[in-house]
Motif scaffolding. Sequence first.
Motif, PDB file in Angstrom:
ATOM      1  N   SER A  84       2.691   1.991  -1.516  1.00  0.00           N
ATOM      2  CA  SER A  84       3.277   3.213  -2.038  1.00  0.00           C
ATOM      3  C   SER A  84       2.288   3.894  -2.977  1.00  0.00           C
ATOM      4  CB  SER A  84       4.589   2.907  -2.771  1.00  0.00           C
ATOM      5  OG  SER A  84       4.352   2.083  -3.889  1.00  0.00           O
ATOM      6  N   ARG A  85       2.560   5.142  -3.282  1.00  0.00           N
ATOM      7  CA  ARG A  85       1.687   5.951  -4.151  1.00  0.00           C
ATOM      8  C   ARG A  85       0.228   5.787  -3.734  1.00  0.00           C
ATOM      9  NH1 ARG A  85       2.301   3.892  -9.480  1.00  0.00           N
ATOM     10  NH2 ARG A  85       3.605   2.172  -8.761  1.00  0.00           N
ATOM     11  N   LEU A  86      -0.008   5.986  -2.458  1.00  0.00           N
ATOM     12  CA  LEU A  86      -1.352   5.790  -1.920  1.00  0.00           C
ATOM     13  C   LEU A  86      -2.329   6.806  -2.491  1.00  0.00           C
ATOM     14  CD1 LEU A  86      -0.355   4.899   1.706  1.00  0.00           C
ATOM     15  CD2 LEU A  86      -1.848   3.507   0.252  1.00  0.00           C
ATOM     16  N   LYS A  87      -3.559   6.349  -2.661  1.00  0.00           N
ATOM     17  CA  LYS A  87      -4.630   7.163  -3.213  1.00  0.00           C
ATOM     18  C   LYS A  87      -5.754   7.269  -2.180  1.00  0.00           C
ATOM     19  CE  LYS A  87      -3.728   5.033  -7.710  1.00  0.00           C
ATOM     20  NZ  LYS A  87      -4.326   4.268  -8.835  1.00  0.00           N
ATOM     21  N   PRO A  88      -6.568   8.301  -2.258  1.00  0.00           N
ATOM     22  CA  PRO A  88      -7.704   8.394  -1.323  1.00  0.00           C
ATOM     23  C   PRO A  88      -8.597   7.147  -1.355  1.00  0.00           C
ATOM     24  CG  PRO A  88      -7.375  10.491  -2.401  1.00  0.00           C
ATOM     25  CD  PRO A  88      -6.433   9.523  -3.063  1.00  0.00           C
ATOM     26  N   GLU A  89      -8.713   6.526  -2.512  1.00  0.00           N
ATOM     27  CA  GLU A  89      -9.548   5.324  -2.615  1.00  0.00           C
ATOM     28  C   GLU A  89      -8.928   4.097  -1.945  1.00  0.00           C
ATOM     29  OE1 GLU A  89      -8.596   7.324  -5.122  1.00  0.00           O
ATOM     30  OE2 GLU A  89      -8.192   6.197  -6.964  1.00  0.00           O
ATOM     31  N   ASP A  90      -7.694   4.226  -1.459  1.00  0.00           N
ATOM     32  CA  ASP A  90      -7.090   3.145  -0.676  1.00  0.00           C
ATOM     33  C   ASP A  90      -7.517   3.220   0.790  1.00  0.00           C
ATOM     34  OD1 ASP A  90      -4.085   3.617  -2.567  1.00  0.00           O
ATOM     35  OD2 ASP A  90      -5.550   1.991  -2.796  1.00  0.00           O
ATOM     36  N   THR A  91      -8.252   4.261   1.151  1.00  0.00           N
ATOM     37  CA  THR A  91      -8.735   4.400   2.512  1.00  0.00           C
ATOM     38  C   THR A  91      -9.643   3.235   2.870  1.00  0.00           C
ATOM     39  OG1 THR A  91      -8.582   6.810   2.506  1.00  0.00           O
ATOM     40  CG2 THR A  91     -10.146   5.814   4.050  1.00  0.00           C
ATOM     41  N   ALA A  92      -9.298   2.536   3.963  1.00  0.00           N
ATOM     42  CA  ALA A  92     -10.064   1.360   4.366  1.00  0.00           C
ATOM     43  C   ALA A  92      -9.473   0.818   5.663  1.00  0.00           C
ATOM     44  CB  ALA A  92      -9.987   0.268   3.288  1.00  0.00           C
ATOM     45  N   VAL A  93     -10.199  -0.108   6.256  1.00  0.00           N
ATOM     46  CA  VAL A  93      -9.626  -0.930   7.323  1.00  0.00           C
ATOM     47  C   VAL A  93      -8.943  -2.109   6.649  1.00  0.00           C
ATOM     48  CG1 VAL A  93     -10.061  -2.310   9.377  1.00  0.00           C
ATOM     49  CG2 VAL A  93     -11.403  -0.231   8.964  1.00  0.00           C
ATOM     50  N   TYR A  94      -7.687  -2.307   6.961  1.00  0.00           N
ATOM     51  CA  TYR A  94      -6.909  -3.392   6.366  1.00  0.00           C
ATOM     52  C   TYR A  94      -6.838  -4.554   7.356  1.00  0.00           C
ATOM     53  CZ  TYR A  94      -5.652  -0.585   2.381  1.00  0.00           C
ATOM     54  OH  TYR A  94      -5.712   0.147   1.205  1.00  0.00           O
ATOM     55  N   TYR A  95      -7.249  -5.721   6.856  1.00  0.00           N
ATOM     56  CA  TYR A  95      -7.316  -6.915   7.691  1.00  0.00           C
ATOM     57  C   TYR A  95      -6.291  -7.948   7.230  1.00  0.00           C
ATOM     58  CZ  TYR A  95     -11.894  -5.200   9.205  1.00  0.00           C
ATOM     59  OH  TYR A  95     -12.930  -4.452   9.723  1.00  0.00           O
TER      60      TYR A  95
END
Length: 119
Positions: A84-95
Amino acid sequence: QVQLVESGGRLVQAGDSLSVSCAASGRTLSRYRMGWFRQAPGKEREFVARIRWIDGFTDYADFVKGRFTISRDNAKNTLYLQMSRLKPEDTAVYYCMASSIITSGDQYWGQGTQVTVSS
C-alpha cells in the motif's frame, strides 16, 4: 525441489495499493521460510519481507514497515505481499524465495514479477 511462480505485478500510480502472489508447489512448506525480495534496475537484490510458514512469524525491511504486509494461505500454498501507499522507488522486480529452516543451502527462487510505480 520447490517451484515458485509469482504473479500480480503491473503498472500502478504512486499512492496505489497492489497485491502480488507466489504459488508454491513441490514440497511441504512447513519446512520453509518464505520471503519477498526485490531488485530495481542497476541495484542489488534486497530483502523486503519474510514469513515462517509453520507459525506465520513475520519480519520486514524497515523501508516497508507499515506499508507492506506478507501473508500466506496454507490451503492454497500461496504467499502474498500486500503493498500500500506505493512510491516510485518501490519500482522493481519482486521475487519470491523459499529457504529451508532445516537444511542450509536449500533455497529456491521464482522468476519474478515486475511492479512499476509511476509518479
